[in-house]
Design a protein around this motif. Sequence first.
Motif, PDB file in Angstrom:
ATOM      1  N   THR A   1      -4.342  35.618 -53.226  1.00 41.05           N
ATOM      2  CA  THR A   1      -5.566  35.148 -53.757  1.00 41.05           C
ATOM      3  C   THR A   1      -6.406  35.342 -52.394  1.00 41.05           C
ATOM      4  N   GLU A   2      -7.720  35.726 -52.509  1.00 41.69           N
ATOM      5  CA  GLU A   2      -8.558  35.617 -51.435  1.00 41.69           C
ATOM      6  C   GLU A   2      -9.315  34.777 -51.388  1.00 41.69           C
ATOM      7  N   LEU A   3      -9.308  33.862 -50.319  1.00 39.33           N
ATOM      8  CA  LEU A   3     -10.192  32.560 -50.270  1.00 39.33           C
ATOM      9  C   LEU A   3     -11.354  32.818 -49.223  1.00 39.33           C
TER      10      LEU A   3
ATOM     11  N   ARG B   1     -14.276  29.495 -51.921  1.00 43.48           N
ATOM     12  CA  ARG B   1     -14.445  30.251 -52.985  1.00 43.48           C
ATOM     13  C   ARG B   1     -13.282  31.025 -53.407  1.00 43.48           C
ATOM     14  N   SER B   2     -12.666  31.467 -54.366  1.00 44.69           N
ATOM     15  CA  SER B   2     -11.507  32.188 -54.466  1.00 44.69           C
ATOM     16  C   SER B   2     -11.342  33.582 -55.297  1.00 44.69           C
ATOM     17  N   ARG B   3     -10.656  34.231 -55.214  1.00 50.74           N
ATOM     18  CA  ARG B   3     -10.784  35.332 -55.970  1.00 50.74           C
ATOM     19  C   ARG B   3      -9.383  35.931 -56.119  1.00 50.74           C
ATOM     20  N   GLU B   4      -8.820  36.284 -57.254  1.00 47.12           N
ATOM     21  CA  GLU B   4      -7.600  36.917 -57.490  1.00 47.12           C
ATOM     22  C   GLU B   4      -7.789  38.397 -57.335  1.00 47.12           C
TER      23      GLU B   4
ATOM     24  N   PRO C   1      -1.356  26.704 -52.530  1.00 49.33           N
ATOM     25  CA  PRO C   1      -2.367  26.366 -51.676  1.00 49.33           C
ATOM     26  C   PRO C   1      -2.092  25.184 -50.955  1.00 49.33           C
TER      27      PRO C   1
END
Length: 320
Positions: free
Chosen positions: A235-237, A288-291, A272
């Motif tokens: 995941t990108e945070l 903010r997170s993005r898979e 996390p």
Amino acid sequence: MTVKIDSPVGMGNGKPVIHTEALAKRFGSFTALHGLNLDVHRGEVFGFLGPNGAGKSTTLRLLLGLIRPSGGKASIFGLDVGDVRHVHPRIAYVPGDVSLWPRLTGAESLALLGRLHGAVDLDYRDELVERFHLDTSKRSRAYSKGNRQKVALVAAFATRAELILLDEPTSGLDPLMEAEFVKAIREVAAQGRTVFLSSHILSEVETLCHRVGILREGKLVEVDDVSKLRTMHGTELDIDLDGGAPDLTHVQGVARVDTTPEGLRVQLSGEPGPLLQALTPAKVTGLRSREASLEEIFLGYYDTTTSPDGHPDGKGDHDD
């Protein structure tokens, strides 16, 4: 467009619809498929991913019994794929580049394809003709590539086959017709039937499929649920900070840390908890997170600059 299909009916119960064991195919000194082990279950929409030259079409031809394996075996409905007399009436197939009889109209082509298969839901076929905006009065030689694909898709779906094999099926379709294709696939899955979708269009597979298999140089390198693949690949945070940034480089699960104008961008693999604990002393103003997308996952498995046979664009002497 994002339309997710519910979990497959009966997945994991009973015998798989498609089963391969060490399935392999060689063309002379070139190995197109290396020891494929794969199960596809009833009611599943399974995505088979790979660029041109990866072995996707070779796998489909083996499943259809059009070519003989160099090693291993494959079965459909528990029957050897070579038993076409009993297997083929239960399946339908759409190739990526459809050829039709040029002098026949669309209606005549559909009628002939129906007779060749042996079982057609005529009312459903008429409904699909309307939904796909197919002018069946034209001769096939006047059809565009997209309209030829429509004929093949309508013919395949109208059979109500237990298993539908699709090889790059939406090539040439416009976005509205792609939406109808998605709807038809949903209908197949809802009825407990099975779809095997070979494609290099990642958004199409991500929209439609329960599970995906990633093929690289004729080898199956991953099979899993789309959601699980995203989780596995991190995941990108984006972390907005007011003040100094803590050192996160040695925190468990943190694969990479980059500085942004607002704070930090972190690539996270795993739970996390350790990262959140490390952020406790900092003043976090936004998170903010993005898979990972399926495209990012796919590119992580495959170097798109070189195909298995050394051709830079993935096009060599062998089909994919």
